[in-house]
Scaffold this motif. Structure first.
Motif, mmCIF file in Angstrom:
data_model
loop_
_atom_site.group_PDB
_atom_site.id
_atom_site.type_symbol
_atom_site.label_atom_id
_atom_site.label_comp_id
_atom_site.label_asym_id
_atom_site.label_seq_id
_atom_site.Cartn_x
_atom_site.Cartn_y
_atom_site.Cartn_z
ATOM 1 N N ARG A 276 0.915 -1.232 -0.021
ATOM 2 C CA ARG A 276 0.097 0.313 0.155
ATOM 3 C C ARG A 276 0.724 1.305 0.170
ATOM 4 O O ARG A 276 2.070 1.739 1.272
ATOM 5 N N LEU A 277 0.305 2.017 -0.877
ATOM 6 C CA LEU A 277 1.069 3.140 -0.646
ATOM 7 C C LEU A 277 0.892 4.244 0.088
ATOM 8 O O LEU A 277 -0.442 4.695 0.418
ATOM 9 N N LYS A 278 1.659 4.799 0.669
ATOM 10 C CA LYS A 278 0.932 5.921 1.751
ATOM 11 C C LYS A 278 0.386 7.163 0.822
ATOM 12 O O LYS A 278 0.954 7.323 -0.145
ATOM 13 N N ALA A 279 0.110 7.661 1.089
ATOM 14 C CA ALA A 279 -1.288 8.546 0.832
ATOM 15 C C ALA A 279 -0.198 10.285 0.363
ATOM 16 O O ALA A 279 0.203 10.287 1.160
ATOM 17 N N GLY A 280 -0.560 10.917 -0.565
ATOM 18 C CA GLY A 280 0.617 11.606 -1.417
ATOM 19 C C GLY A 280 1.999 11.369 -1.210
ATOM 20 O O GLY A 280 2.787 12.422 -1.316
ATOM 21 N N ASN A 281 2.354 10.715 -1.132
ATOM 22 C CA ASN A 281 3.923 10.191 -1.487
ATOM 23 C C ASN A 281 3.682 8.179 -1.715
ATOM 24 O O ASN A 281 4.112 7.731 -1.773
ATOM 25 N N TRP A 282 4.582 8.893 -3.168
ATOM 26 C CA TRP A 282 4.308 7.243 -3.968
ATOM 27 C C TRP A 282 5.863 7.103 -3.703
ATOM 28 O O TRP A 282 6.064 5.858 -4.461
ATOM 29 N N ASP A 283 6.383 7.495 -3.207
ATOM 30 C CA ASP A 283 7.814 7.152 -2.831
ATOM 31 C C ASP A 283 8.400 6.610 -1.398
ATOM 32 O O ASP A 283 8.975 6.180 -2.019
ATOM 33 N N SER A 284 6.944 6.204 -0.716
ATOM 34 C CA SER A 284 7.397 5.056 0.517
ATOM 35 C C SER A 284 6.371 4.352 0.318
ATOM 36 O O SER A 284 4.902 4.667 0.194
ATOM 37 N N ILE A 285 6.745 3.283 0.691
ATOM 38 C CA ILE A 285 5.153 1.878 0.898
ATOM 39 C C ILE A 285 5.582 1.430 2.126
ATOM 40 O O ILE A 285 6.093 1.564 2.769
ATOM 41 N N GLU A 286 4.314 0.266 2.087
ATOM 42 C CA GLU A 286 3.568 0.091 3.633
ATOM 43 C C GLU A 286 3.640 -1.616 3.194
ATOM 44 O O GLU A 286 2.576 -1.369 2.248
ATOM 45 N N VAL A 287 3.968 -2.164 3.748
ATOM 46 C CA VAL A 287 3.951 -3.568 3.288
ATOM 47 C C VAL A 287 2.448 -3.598 3.741
ATOM 48 O O VAL A 287 1.993 -3.755 5.521
ATOM 49 N N LEU A 288 1.478 -4.426 3.874
ATOM 50 C CA LEU A 288 0.339 -4.660 4.381
ATOM 51 C C LEU A 288 0.268 -6.363 4.772
ATOM 52 O O LEU A 288 1.375 -7.120 5.292
ATOM 53 N N GLU A 289 -0.617 -6.585 5.592
ATOM 54 C CA GLU A 289 -0.259 -7.831 6.397
ATOM 55 C C GLU A 289 -0.017 -8.821 5.739
ATOM 56 O O GLU A 289 0.160 -9.414 4.511
ATOM 57 N N ALA A 290 1.153 -10.295 6.440
ATOM 58 C CA ALA A 290 1.532 -11.467 5.289
ATOM 59 C C ALA A 290 0.819 -12.250 4.402
ATOM 60 O O ALA A 290 1.228 -12.428 3.961
ATOM 61 N N GLU A 291 -0.429 -11.945 5.522
ATOM 62 C CA GLU A 291 -1.545 -12.846 4.407
ATOM 63 C C GLU A 291 -1.880 -12.899 3.127
ATOM 64 O O GLU A 291 -2.515 -13.466 2.504
ATOM 65 N N ARG A 292 -1.534 -11.414 2.493
ATOM 66 C CA ARG A 292 -1.638 -11.043 1.479
ATOM 67 C C ARG A 292 -0.300 -11.817 0.330
ATOM 68 O O ARG A 292 -0.571 -11.261 -0.956
ATOM 69 N N CYS A 362 9.500 -14.119 9.742
ATOM 70 C CA CYS A 362 9.506 -14.849 8.876
ATOM 71 C C CYS A 362 8.374 -15.902 8.999
ATOM 72 O O CYS A 362 8.028 -15.409 10.220
ATOM 73 N N SER A 363 7.420 -16.085 7.867
ATOM 74 C CA SER A 363 6.479 -16.436 7.913
ATOM 75 C C SER A 363 6.019 -18.116 6.679
ATOM 76 O O SER A 363 7.057 -17.806 6.227
ATOM 77 N N VAL A 364 5.422 -18.500 7.032
ATOM 78 C CA VAL A 364 5.478 -19.795 6.105
ATOM 79 C C VAL A 364 3.675 -19.875 5.262
ATOM 80 O O VAL A 364 2.611 -19.685 6.119
ATOM 81 N N TYR A 365 3.849 -20.480 4.144
ATOM 82 C CA TYR A 365 2.550 -20.323 2.884
ATOM 83 C C TYR A 365 2.679 -22.289 2.771
ATOM 84 O O TYR A 365 3.913 -23.307 2.421
ATOM 85 N N SER A 366 0.933 -22.207 3.325
ATOM 86 C CA SER A 366 1.008 -23.630 2.586
ATOM 87 C C SER A 366 0.433 -23.707 1.220
ATOM 88 O O SER A 366 -0.550 -22.960 1.050
ATOM 89 N N MET A 367 1.072 -25.144 0.466
ATOM 90 C CA MET A 367 0.292 -25.223 -0.856
ATOM 91 C C MET A 367 -0.420 -25.990 -0.741
ATOM 92 O O MET A 367 -1.015 -25.637 -2.041
ATOM 93 N N ARG A 368 -1.079 -25.945 -0.166
ATOM 94 C CA ARG A 368 -1.984 -27.165 0.002
ATOM 95 C C ARG A 368 -3.463 -25.779 0.086
ATOM 96 O O ARG A 368 -4.442 -26.439 -0.525
ATOM 97 N N ASP A 369 -3.403 -24.961 1.403
ATOM 98 C CA ASP A 369 -4.561 -24.059 1.363
ATOM 99 C C ASP A 369 -4.298 -22.417 1.480
ATOM 100 O O ASP A 369 -5.167 -22.056 1.075
ATOM 101 N N SER A 370 -2.909 -22.182 0.978
ATOM 102 C CA SER A 370 -2.708 -21.758 0.469
ATOM 103 C C SER A 370 -2.781 -20.433 2.029
ATOM 104 O O SER A 370 -2.735 -18.799 1.757
#
Length: 393
Positions: A276-292, A362-370
């Protein structure tokens, strides 16, 4: 007159039979716990050496030499890793800066190999056609254009390969050397932006930014024994046309790709990250939750020159990803569930606009259920010049 109760006899830990100690040791999944077990007494060290144990689980190494064994353990300081500046793409080699260049060291065995400083690079001209017969034409690197080593791979006792990133001119180059050499050897000419490399069945492969796979042919200078790149040839066409997709409301989808060797195959792992880009500042971004985060896996089909989509890794396979180091690991279900992908949430800042406050975990992604989960929920770190990586004892 009552009889006095029998005196209690103190039992030392060392009195436990070696067979029983081995059974206890076999129930400790973390390598750190096994090290502590073996340090109790000589008898337990014998059990650690003689026990028919499954291979220890991978470890997460943080920049300050703090280590966590998976699937979960308390923090453990690993002095042999202190001061590392980078990770190598194979084995457990870590990169350290020395007085005269760099060196690789395995923290488990303390084996050391010297490599040239990044400033010591010579260039050759390489095209699509093999230049093996004519031999390379060398040029010294211009001053002021020192590269960063995007990835280093210890291919064999005679070959080390790397991706050099020249951020000042926004290009990347494949570089090679032999262990203990005084210089790297790289290539000139307009070529693709390389994002990853892997050494597979005696051959070096490079991944372009548009998910195109190239075979990198290595020749040897017969007078010096030095390796050099004689040809870079496309073997599989690209999957993606862009690495970033801008959406309304300040959303950005970032695509990141990895090469992993698994079961004698080359896998392409594609990760999509919602930002997600910060409002009014396209040179800085924030990461959404890891589930995305989302993953797709493909296998290189060399006979038909295309990527074949893979829907499962297998119940006995787990992938460990980071930009510096990727590996496929055989596991048993008793150790941890298979068919999963471990990854770093904010791996060395994929995008130059990441805010300075951003942290990684550190996160882990399941190929079975995403689904995405967090194996070490209390562990996070600030990405910097030195990056977290995986160790495989």
């Amino acid at each position: 007159m009552e009889e006095a109760p029998p005196s209690r006899q103190l039992v030392s830990w060392s009195d436990i039979p070696v067979e029983l100690a081995g059974l206890v040791l076999g129930r400790l999944p973390a390598h750190v716990d096994r090290v502590r077990f073996a340090a109790v007494c000589p008898q337990w060290r014998v059990a650690a050496r003689q026990g028919n144990l499954p291979p220890p689980m991978p470890m997460l190494l943080l920049p300050d030499a703090t280590v966590y064994s998976l699937p979960g353990s308390e923090a453990f300081h690993f002095p042999a890793c202190a001061g590392y500046t980078d990770a190598c793409g194979t084995g457990n080699w870590l990169v350290f800066s020395g007085e005269d260049g760099c060196f690789l060291r395995d923290p488990f065995t303390n084996e050391t190999v010297t490599v040239p400083a990044l400033s010591r690079t010579r260039f050759q001209r390489v095209g699509d056609e093999s230049d093996d017969a004519a031999g390379p034409s060398w040029m010294e690197m211009c001053k002021g254009k020192l590269p960063d080593a995007h990835k280093i791979v210890f291919c064999s006792p005679h070959l080390i390969a790397a991706i050099f990133n020249y951020s000042s001119v926004e290009i990347t180059r494949i570089a090679v050397c032999q262990p203990g050499a005084s210089s790297w050897w790289s290539v000139l000419g307009n070529g693709p932006m390389f994002v990853d490399i892997v050494f597979h069945q005696g051959k070096l492969y490079a991944l372009g930014s548009e998910v195109t796979l190239f075979a990198v042919h290595i020749s040897v200078d017969h007078s010096t024994g030095d390796p050099w790149v004689s040809q870079i040839q496309q073997v599989i066409g690209g999957l993606l046309s862009t690495q970033m997709i801008f959406l309304p409301d300040g959303l950005l989808i970032l695509r990141v790709s990895y090469l992993v060797e698994s079961h004698c195959a080359v896998l392409l792992v594609c990760r999509e990250i919602d930002l997600r880009l910060k409002a009014g500042n396209w040179d800085s971004i924030e990461v959404l939750e890891a589930e995305r985060s989302r993953f797709e896996v493909y296998e290189a089909n060399f006979s038909q020159s295309h990527w074949t989509k893979v829907t499962t890794l297998g119940n006995d396979q787990v992938l460990f990803l980071c930009r510096r180091f990727c590996r496929s690991v055989n596991i048993s279900h008793n150790e941890m569930p298979g068919d999963r992908i471990f990854f770093m949430d904010n791996d060395e800042g994929y995008y130059p606009g990441y805010s300075e406050e951003a942290s990684s975990s550190c996160s882990v992604y399941s190929m079975r259920d995403s689904e995405v989960s967090t194996p070490l929920p209390m562990v996070s770190w600030k990405p910097g010049e030195v990056f977290a990586t995986w160790l495989f004892p």
